[in-house]
Motif scaffolding. Structure first.
Motif, PDB file in Angstrom:
ATOM      1  N   UNK A 136       0.700  -1.087   0.186  1.00 40.63           N
ATOM      2  CA  UNK A 136      -0.051  -0.085  -0.174  1.00 40.63           C
ATOM      3  C   UNK A 136       1.320   1.379  -0.235  1.00 40.63           C
ATOM      4  N   UNK A 137       2.145   0.994   1.050  1.00 42.61           N
ATOM      5  CA  UNK A 137       2.974   2.392   1.195  1.00 42.61           C
ATOM      6  C   UNK A 137       3.513   2.411   0.018  1.00 42.61           C
ATOM      7  N   UNK A 138       3.935   1.262  -1.003  1.00 43.77           N
ATOM      8  CA  UNK A 138       4.858   1.641  -2.442  1.00 43.77           C
ATOM      9  C   UNK A 138       4.081   2.438  -3.439  1.00 43.77           C
ATOM     10  N   UNK A 139       2.730   2.094  -2.954  1.00 47.40           N
ATOM     11  CA  UNK A 139       1.796   2.072  -4.325  1.00 47.40           C
ATOM     12  C   UNK A 139       1.155   3.452  -4.382  1.00 47.40           C
ATOM     13  N   UNK A 140       1.062   4.259  -2.871  1.00 49.80           N
ATOM     14  CA  UNK A 140       0.690   5.837  -2.759  1.00 49.80           C
ATOM     15  C   UNK A 140       1.848   6.191  -3.140  1.00 49.80           C
ATOM     16  N   UNK A 141       2.879   5.596  -2.910  1.00 53.86           N
ATOM     17  CA  UNK A 141       4.876   6.314  -2.952  1.00 53.86           C
ATOM     18  C   UNK A 141       4.711   6.652  -3.799  1.00 53.86           C
ATOM     19  N   UNK A 142       3.859   5.708  -5.594  1.00 52.26           N
ATOM     20  CA  UNK A 142       4.508   6.209  -6.743  1.00 52.26           C
ATOM     21  C   UNK A 142       3.383   7.148  -6.970  1.00 52.26           C
ATOM     22  N   UNK A 143       2.568   7.319  -6.702  1.00 46.85           N
ATOM     23  CA  UNK A 143       1.187   8.185  -6.930  1.00 46.85           C
ATOM     24  C   UNK A 143       1.557   9.105  -6.655  1.00 46.85           C
ATOM     25  N   UNK A 144       2.194   9.795  -5.742  1.00 47.47           N
ATOM     26  CA  UNK A 144       2.650  11.162  -5.255  1.00 47.47           C
ATOM     27  C   UNK A 144       3.957  11.460  -5.704  1.00 47.47           C
ATOM     28  N   UNK A 145       4.445  10.520  -6.599  1.00 46.44           N
ATOM     29  CA  UNK A 145       5.707  10.579  -7.744  1.00 46.44           C
ATOM     30  C   UNK A 145       5.261  11.286  -8.645  1.00 46.44           C
ATOM     31  N   UNK A 146       4.290  10.598  -8.984  1.00 45.93           N
ATOM     32  CA  UNK A 146       3.267  11.103 -10.678  1.00 45.93           C
ATOM     33  C   UNK A 146       3.012  12.350 -10.200  1.00 45.93           C
ATOM     34  N   UNK A 147       2.454  12.818  -9.211  1.00 48.76           N
ATOM     35  CA  UNK A 147       1.479  13.834  -8.352  1.00 48.76           C
ATOM     36  C   UNK A 147       2.953  15.386  -8.772  1.00 48.76           C
ATOM     37  N   UNK A 148       4.155  14.693  -8.406  1.00 53.31           N
ATOM     38  CA  UNK A 148       5.219  16.009  -8.095  1.00 53.31           C
ATOM     39  C   UNK A 148       5.338  15.802  -9.217  1.00 53.31           C
ATOM     40  N   UNK A 149       5.924  15.096  -9.790  1.00 56.92           N
ATOM     41  CA  UNK A 149       6.554  15.531 -10.998  1.00 56.92           C
ATOM     42  C   UNK A 149       5.270  16.067 -12.371  1.00 56.92           C
ATOM     43  N   UNK A 150       3.705  16.455 -12.370  1.00 54.82           N
ATOM     44  CA  UNK A 150       3.605  16.414 -12.790  1.00 54.82           C
ATOM     45  C   UNK A 150       3.137  17.883 -12.466  1.00 54.82           C
ATOM     46  N   UNK A 151       3.640  18.821 -11.207  1.00 56.41           N
ATOM     47  CA  UNK A 151       2.830  19.690 -10.587  1.00 56.41           C
ATOM     48  C   UNK A 151       3.909  21.164 -11.110  1.00 56.41           C
TER      49      UNK A 151
END
Length: 151
Positions: A136-151
């Motif tokens: 679950x934590x790894x999946x959240x991390x990947x979502x956060x990565x996508x968000x931060x890279x597209x922000x």
């Protein structure tokens, strides 16, 4: 046999460590927008979004099941970009007598290495290790990565 244990996982992301850490340090209220299929709501129960000792209530889905926890920020290490949460209440405490999770972001090149650590005590000897929570934590991390890279 000891019922107390610790599990850990590492995930490399392309987003900067400072931005990842800041999200958990003071902007957790954005997580339901970033990974809405996993985290549905986070509300301050006591204190605020930034102060150690503040209490927050999380609603989330893991393994297809809606759950919630109430946690407090146990420690914040600005220098090492690490934050530790202690679970005070919630479904997770049906399987574990105690449960703490730490997120740490270490700069690595232009990105970072995110380390999730879970320290727990099983409620019973045959109880499960929390590997589903690491996933679950790894999946959240990947979502956060996508968000931060597209922000």
């Amino acid at each position: 046999m000891a019922l107390t244990a610790k599990v850990e996982t590492e995930t490399e992301i392309k987003a900067p460590a400072d931005k990842f850490f800041k999200l958990f340090r003071s902007q957790a209220h954005h997580l339901p927008n970033i990974c809405s299929d996993k985290i549905h709501k986070i509300e301050v129960h006591e204190g605020d979004w930034e102060t150690q000792g503040s209490v927050k209530h999380w609603s989330y889905t893991i393994g297809g099941n809606s759950q919630s926890i109430k946690e407090t920020v146990e420690s914040i290490d600005e220098e090492n970009r690490s934050i530790t949460f202690k679970v005070l209440d919630g479904e997770v405490l049906k399987e574990y007598k105690s449960y703490k999770f730490t997120a740490q972001a270490i700069p690595k090149g232009e990105g970072s290495l995110v380390i999730w650590t879970i320290e727990y005590e099983k409620a019973s000897e045959g109880g499960p290790d929390p590997h589903n929570y690491l996933e679950f934590a790894v999946n959240i991390t990947k979502d956060i990565e996508s968000h931060l890279l597209n922000a």
